[in-house]
Scaffold this motif. Structure first.
Motif, PDB file in Angstrom:
ATOM      1  N   THR A   1      10.758-104.602  68.288  1.00 19.37           N
ATOM      2  CA  THR A   1      11.780-105.651  68.341  1.00 19.37           C
ATOM      3  C   THR A   1      12.850-105.412  67.291  1.00 19.37           C
ATOM      4  O   THR A   1      14.058-105.549  67.555  1.00 19.37           O
ATOM      5  CB  THR A   1      11.125-107.026  68.141  1.00 19.37           C
ATOM      6  OG1 THR A   1      10.104-107.197  69.133  1.00 19.37           O
ATOM      7  CG2 THR A   1      12.129-108.148  68.241  1.00 19.37           C
ATOM      8  N   VAL A   2      12.417-105.050  66.095  1.00 18.64           N
ATOM      9  CA  VAL A   2      13.358-104.733  65.017  1.00 18.64           C
ATOM     10  C   VAL A   2      14.280-103.596  65.448  1.00 18.64           C
ATOM     11  O   VAL A   2      15.509-103.662  65.305  1.00 18.64           O
ATOM     12  CB  VAL A   2      12.601-104.345  63.728  1.00 18.64           C
ATOM     13  CG1 VAL A   2      13.578-103.880  62.653  1.00 18.64           C
ATOM     14  CG2 VAL A   2      11.775-105.511  63.219  1.00 18.64           C
ATOM     15  N   ALA A   3      13.686-102.546  66.008  1.00 23.01           N
ATOM     16  CA  ALA A   3      14.473-101.380  66.412  1.00 23.01           C
ATOM     17  C   ALA A   3      15.468-101.743  67.508  1.00 23.01           C
ATOM     18  O   ALA A   3      16.625-101.298  67.485  1.00 23.01           O
ATOM     19  CB  ALA A   3      13.545-100.264  66.894  1.00 23.01           C
TER      20      ALA A   3
ATOM     21  N   ALA B   1       6.245 -98.645  57.997  1.00 26.02           N
ATOM     22  CA  ALA B   1       6.437 -97.237  58.365  1.00 26.02           C
ATOM     23  C   ALA B   1       6.888 -97.115  59.816  1.00 26.02           C
ATOM     24  O   ALA B   1       7.771 -96.304  60.140  1.00 26.02           O
ATOM     25  CB  ALA B   1       5.148 -96.453  58.134  1.00 26.02           C
ATOM     26  N   GLU B   2       6.315 -97.916  60.689  1.00 22.94           N
ATOM     27  CA  GLU B   2       6.681 -97.847  62.102  1.00 22.94           C
ATOM     28  C   GLU B   2       8.114 -98.330  62.318  1.00 22.94           C
ATOM     29  O   GLU B   2       8.835 -97.785  63.167  1.00 22.94           O
ATOM     30  CB  GLU B   2       5.703 -98.669  62.936  1.00 22.94           C
ATOM     31  CG  GLU B   2       5.899 -98.570  64.431  1.00 22.94           C
ATOM     32  CD  GLU B   2       5.630 -97.175  65.007  1.00 22.94           C
ATOM     33  OE1 GLU B   2       5.820 -97.010  66.228  1.00 22.94           O
ATOM     34  OE2 GLU B   2       5.246 -96.252  64.263  1.00 22.94           O
ATOM     35  N   ILE B   3       8.545 -99.329  61.555  1.00 24.12           N
ATOM     36  CA  ILE B   3       9.946 -99.765  61.634  1.00 24.12           C
ATOM     37  C   ILE B   3      10.876 -98.610  61.299  1.00 24.12           C
ATOM     38  O   ILE B   3      11.852 -98.344  62.013  1.00 24.12           O
ATOM     39  CB  ILE B   3      10.193-100.958  60.691  1.00 24.12           C
ATOM     40  CG1 ILE B   3       9.521-102.221  61.236  1.00 24.12           C
ATOM     41  CG2 ILE B   3      11.696-101.196  60.484  1.00 24.12           C
ATOM     42  CD1 ILE B   3       9.518-103.373  60.258  1.00 24.12           C
ATOM     43  N   MET B   4      10.574 -97.920  60.213  1.00 21.24           N
ATOM     44  CA  MET B   4      11.435 -96.816  59.798  1.00 21.24           C
ATOM     45  C   MET B   4      11.384 -95.667  60.794  1.00 21.24           C
ATOM     46  O   MET B   4      12.385 -94.972  61.017  1.00 21.24           O
ATOM     47  CB  MET B   4      11.052 -96.346  58.396  1.00 21.24           C
ATOM     48  CG  MET B   4      11.230 -97.420  57.327  1.00 21.24           C
ATOM     49  SD  MET B   4      12.900 -98.144  57.317  1.00 21.24           S
ATOM     50  CE  MET B   4      13.798 -96.873  56.418  1.00 21.24           C
ATOM     51  N   ASN B   5      10.240 -95.476  61.425  1.00 23.88           N
ATOM     52  CA  ASN B   5      10.114 -94.439  62.445  1.00 23.88           C
ATOM     53  C   ASN B   5      10.961 -94.784  63.671  1.00 23.88           C
ATOM     54  O   ASN B   5      11.760 -93.960  64.139  1.00 23.88           O
ATOM     55  CB  ASN B   5       8.647 -94.284  62.839  1.00 23.88           C
ATOM     56  CG  ASN B   5       8.452 -93.319  63.995  1.00 23.88           C
ATOM     57  OD1 ASN B   5       9.040 -92.250  64.029  1.00 23.88           O
ATOM     58  ND2 ASN B   5       7.630 -93.714  64.954  1.00 23.88           N
ATOM     59  N   LEU B   6      10.823 -95.987  64.179  1.00 22.66           N
ATOM     60  CA  LEU B   6      11.499 -96.363  65.419  1.00 22.66           C
ATOM     61  C   LEU B   6      13.005 -96.520  65.242  1.00 22.66           C
ATOM     62  O   LEU B   6      13.768 -96.334  66.189  1.00 22.66           O
ATOM     63  CB  LEU B   6      10.896 -97.655  65.975  1.00 22.66           C
ATOM     64  CG  LEU B   6       9.451 -97.564  66.470  1.00 22.66           C
ATOM     65  CD1 LEU B   6       8.959 -98.919  66.946  1.00 22.66           C
ATOM     66  CD2 LEU B   6       9.314 -96.525  67.582  1.00 22.66           C
ATOM     67  N   THR B   7      13.430 -96.893  64.021  1.00 20.30           N
ATOM     68  CA  THR B   7      14.872 -97.013  63.765  1.00 20.30           C
ATOM     69  C   THR B   7      15.468 -95.704  63.264  1.00 20.30           C
ATOM     70  O   THR B   7      16.673 -95.634  62.995  1.00 20.30           O
ATOM     71  CB  THR B   7      15.152 -98.111  62.722  1.00 20.30           C
ATOM     72  OG1 THR B   7      14.516 -97.757  61.485  1.00 20.30           O
ATOM     73  CG2 THR B   7      14.663 -99.479  63.193  1.00 20.30           C
ATOM     74  N   GLU B   8      14.624 -94.690  63.105  1.00 24.71           N
ATOM     75  CA  GLU B   8      15.048 -93.398  62.556  1.00 24.71           C
ATOM     76  C   GLU B   8      15.717 -93.565  61.190  1.00 24.71           C
ATOM     77  O   GLU B   8      16.620 -92.820  60.828  1.00 24.71           O
ATOM     78  CB  GLU B   8      15.977 -92.676  63.545  1.00 24.71           C
ATOM     79  CG  GLU B   8      15.309 -92.390  64.883  1.00 24.71           C
ATOM     80  CD  GLU B   8      16.236 -91.751  65.892  1.00 24.71           C
ATOM     81  OE1 GLU B   8      17.471 -91.883  65.743  1.00 24.71           O
ATOM     82  OE2 GLU B   8      15.732 -91.109  66.830  1.00 24.71           O
TER      83      GLU B   8
ATOM     84  N   PRO C   1       5.858 -98.917  47.159  1.00 27.23           N
ATOM     85  CA  PRO C   1       5.450 -98.398  48.470  1.00 27.23           C
ATOM     86  C   PRO C   1       6.544 -98.497  49.528  1.00 27.23           C
ATOM     87  O   PRO C   1       6.728 -97.560  50.328  1.00 27.23           O
ATOM     88  CB  PRO C   1       4.237 -99.265  48.825  1.00 27.23           C
ATOM     89  CG  PRO C   1       3.656 -99.648  47.512  1.00 27.23           C
ATOM     90  CD  PRO C   1       4.839 -99.846  46.614  1.00 27.23           C
ATOM     91  N   VAL C   2       7.282 -99.593  49.541  1.00 27.60           N
ATOM     92  CA  VAL C   2       8.361 -99.741  50.527  1.00 27.60           C
ATOM     93  C   VAL C   2       9.497 -98.767  50.226  1.00 27.60           C
ATOM     94  O   VAL C   2      10.070 -98.160  51.139  1.00 27.60           O
ATOM     95  CB  VAL C   2       8.849-101.198  50.581  1.00 27.60           C
ATOM     96  CG1 VAL C   2      10.139-101.326  51.390  1.00 27.60           C
ATOM     97  CG2 VAL C   2       7.769-102.101  51.182  1.00 27.60           C
ATOM     98  N   LEU C   3       9.830 -98.593  48.964  1.00 29.88           N
ATOM     99  CA  LEU C   3      10.859 -97.618  48.606  1.00 29.88           C
ATOM    100  C   LEU C   3      10.456 -96.218  49.051  1.00 29.88           C
ATOM    101  O   LEU C   3      11.301 -95.426  49.492  1.00 29.88           O
ATOM    102  CB  LEU C   3      11.098 -97.628  47.094  1.00 29.88           C
ATOM    103  CG  LEU C   3      11.732 -98.886  46.496  1.00 29.88           C
ATOM    104  CD1 LEU C   3      11.754 -98.798  44.973  1.00 29.88           C
ATOM    105  CD2 LEU C   3      13.146 -99.104  47.029  1.00 29.88           C
ATOM    106  N   SER C   4       9.163 -95.915  48.988  1.00 29.88           N
ATOM    107  CA  SER C   4       8.700 -94.579  49.354  1.00 29.88           C
ATOM    108  C   SER C   4       8.890 -94.285  50.836  1.00 29.88           C
ATOM    109  O   SER C   4       8.889 -93.116  51.249  1.00 29.88           O
ATOM    110  CB  SER C   4       7.219 -94.409  48.989  1.00 29.88           C
ATOM    111  OG  SER C   4       6.377 -95.096  49.903  1.00 29.88           O
ATOM    112  N   LEU C   5       9.068 -95.341  51.647  1.00 30.98           N
ATOM    113  CA  LEU C   5       9.281 -95.174  53.081  1.00 30.98           C
ATOM    114  C   LEU C   5      10.759 -95.247  53.465  1.00 30.98           C
ATOM    115  O   LEU C   5      11.090 -95.276  54.644  1.00 30.98           O
ATOM    116  CB  LEU C   5       8.489 -96.232  53.850  1.00 30.98           C
ATOM    117  CG  LEU C   5       6.969 -96.070  53.799  1.00 30.98           C
ATOM    118  CD1 LEU C   5       6.277 -97.284  54.403  1.00 30.98           C
ATOM    119  CD2 LEU C   5       6.538 -94.794  54.516  1.00 30.98           C
ATOM    120  N   GLY C   6      11.619 -95.273  52.457  1.00 28.12           N
ATOM    121  CA  GLY C   6      13.050 -95.306  52.728  1.00 28.12           C
ATOM    122  C   GLY C   6      13.718 -96.621  52.407  1.00 28.12           C
ATOM    123  O   GLY C   6      14.890 -96.816  52.735  1.00 28.12           O
TER     124      GLY C   6
END
Length: 296
Positions: free
Chosen positions: A149-151, A174-181, A196-201
């Motif tokens: 949904t976010v993506a 992590a999945e949010i960052m994956n799906l939104t590239e 931890p969140v910073l480490s994922l972008g």
């Protein structure tokens, strides 16, 4: 360009002895925050007790904050509601006052399907030209916005640019960052998960901790973004006991108590929230002192 990078404070709303909004104290808090490195002021969020402000108080707090900040840092207004039309009204008013962006929480109590979330956010976004940060906090709303949904929203609605992710589920982040590239401004909504969140972008945090430790929370993010991962990690771990104390009762009960211990006199929370239990208050005082935050 992101609304901000770093630590944005989810600022409390101070009340006087008559339980009315204390605008003079709000101004004092804003000046304290900006003087101590805060990168953005987020007004009328959960920590600001938006749910027990009248619409008039809500909007007056936003207007006052814009005028007091006077472009020194970005101002982001919490204008979400479980009623789409109310969120549109609050968002349009906030835009007219000159805020830099909006923080929109998922609908609470009545909740929504994922289809409903897309419709809700799209309608709000289409009513304003401001950039919007979505706010996912299922522990409080009973409504979890899924990564798909976010993506969809980020890809299809131009002015939906970010998310404050407070699910506490790092796999979901992590999945949010994956799906939104990675094409989303990701902010931690959990102070214990900033690094931890910073480490994922991620690019920052919308923080309760910043109310009492603005410089250190700013530094935690800045050091990470500069590549000093060790200092950032050490700050995260140092503040874990204080963060736990700040959430040992329902937010913002402890953070208002902490500010009162620091001498800011922000008043009590509005009912149905009540004052902190004595044992928890003593725990909070001890953790503030351990972090070299002076109490009175």
């Amino acid at each position: 360009m992101a609304l901000f990078k770093g630590a944005g404070v989810a600022i409390v709303t101070p009340f006087n002895e008559n339980n009315e909004v204390n605008y003079e104290k709000l101004g004092e808090l804003i000046d304290f925050q900006i003087a101590n490195g805060t990168d953005s002021i987020i007004i009328c969020g959960t920590t600001g007790e938006a749910s027990t402000l009248t619409h008039e108080e809500h909007l007056e707090c936003i207007k006052y904050t814009v005028e007091k900040v006077n472009k020194r840092v970005p101002v982001i207004a919490g204008t979400g509601s479980n009623c789409t039309n109310t969120a549109i009204y609050l968002s349009k008013e906030a835009e007219s006052y000159g805020v830099d962006g909006l923080l929109i929480v998922t609908p609470y109590y009545n909740k929504a399907t994922q289809k409903g979330l897309i419709a809700h956010y799209t309608a709000i976004a289409n009513s304003v030209s401001l950039p919007i940060i979505m706010y996912n906090v299922p522990g409080r709303t009973g409504c979890n916005m899924l990564p798909q949904t976010v993506a969809s929203l980020v890809k299809n609605v131009d002015n939906i640019v970010g998310i404050k992710e407070a699910s506490g589920n790092i796999a979901q982040v992590a999945e949010i960052m994956n799906l939104t590239e990675g094409n989303i401004d990701l902010y931690s909504g959990c102070d214990e998960m900033i690094v931890p969140v910073l480490s994922l972008g991620g690019i920052g945090v919308i923080s309760v901790l910043s109310n009492v430790a603005p410089q250190e929370t700013h530094d935690m993010v800045e050091k990470y973004l500069e590549g000093d991962l060790v200092t950032s990690k050490d700050l995260q771990l140092k503040f874990i006991p204080l963060i736990n104390a700040l959430f040992c009762e329902v937010n913002p009960i402890p953070v208002k108590a902490a500010l009162n211990l620091m001498g800011f006199e922000v008043g009590n929370p509005r009912m149905p929230l009540t004052n902190m239990e004595p044992a928890n208050l003593e725990r909070l005082r001890n953790e503030l002192n351990k972090c070299n935050i002076k109490t009175v």
